[in-house]
Design an enzyme around this catalytic site. Structure first.
Site, mmCIF file in Angstrom:
data_model
loop_
_atom_site.group_PDB
_atom_site.id
_atom_site.type_symbol
_atom_site.label_atom_id
_atom_site.label_comp_id
_atom_site.label_asym_id
_atom_site.label_seq_id
_atom_site.Cartn_x
_atom_site.Cartn_y
_atom_site.Cartn_z
ATOM 1 N N ILE A 90 18.743 4.078 -37.594
ATOM 2 C CA ILE A 90 17.899 3.443 -36.590
ATOM 3 C C ILE A 90 16.991 4.534 -36.022
ATOM 4 O O ILE A 90 17.455 5.422 -35.309
ATOM 5 C CB ILE A 90 18.740 2.813 -35.442
ATOM 6 C CG1 ILE A 90 19.817 1.875 -35.990
ATOM 7 C CG2 ILE A 90 17.830 2.130 -34.430
ATOM 8 C CD1 ILE A 90 19.303 0.649 -36.710
ATOM 9 N N GLU B 250 25.486 7.017 -41.045
ATOM 10 C CA GLU B 250 26.890 7.433 -41.034
ATOM 11 C C GLU B 250 27.440 7.483 -39.614
ATOM 12 O O GLU B 250 28.555 7.035 -39.356
ATOM 13 C CB GLU B 250 27.048 8.805 -41.709
ATOM 14 C CG GLU B 250 26.568 8.841 -43.140
ATOM 15 C CD GLU B 250 25.081 9.158 -43.297
ATOM 16 O OE1 GLU B 250 24.692 9.553 -44.400
ATOM 17 O OE2 GLU B 250 24.303 9.020 -42.323
#
Length: 129
Positions: free
Chosen positions: A43, A55
């Site tokens: 994002i 992750e």
């Protein structure tokens, strides 16, 4: 659960990435010791330093969802923009916090498995504190 199923979750997560600046989409999926799968995508933010990697997004979702199941068996990482796509250094350290044992990526020959210690040797973890 097999690694291909976890990678499928990472592939799906990459489709949900918010990457208007780099157009570099990444998805990650974590398989916990308890057998649950948590996924996340990158994002981005106009203030680049505030962007969140796939992750870390998956790991924070895991940590929030079940305080009793926070041990990572493996993380699968996928990007349609790069093959293979490995976790960045900061994400490697973040995954280390939760005892990640294995990283799975896709390359030209299919799924590739790496013991976590191979991608972050001599790492620093909670047991040293």
């Amino acid at each position: 659960m097999d690694r291909e199923t976890v990678m499928d979750a990472a592939r799906e997560a990459s489709q949900r990435a918010y990457a208007p600046y780099s157009n570099f989409h990444v998805g990650a999926a974590i398989l916990t010791a308890g057998g649950k799968v948590y996924s996340g995508s990158n994002i981005e933010n106009a203030s680049y330093g505030l962007s969140i990697c796939a992750e870390s997004n998956a790991a924070t979702t895991m940590a929030f969802a079940d305080p009793e199941d926070r041990n990572i068996e493996l993380v699968a990482v996928y990007s349609p923009n790069a093959s293979p796509c490995f976790p960045c250094g900061a994400c490697r350290q973040f995954l280390r916090e939760f005892g990640c044992k294995e990283v799975v990526v896709v390359d030209g020959s299919g799924l590739r498995r790496y013991p976590f210690e191979e991608i972050l040797p001599n790492s620093f973890g909670p047991e040293v504190l």
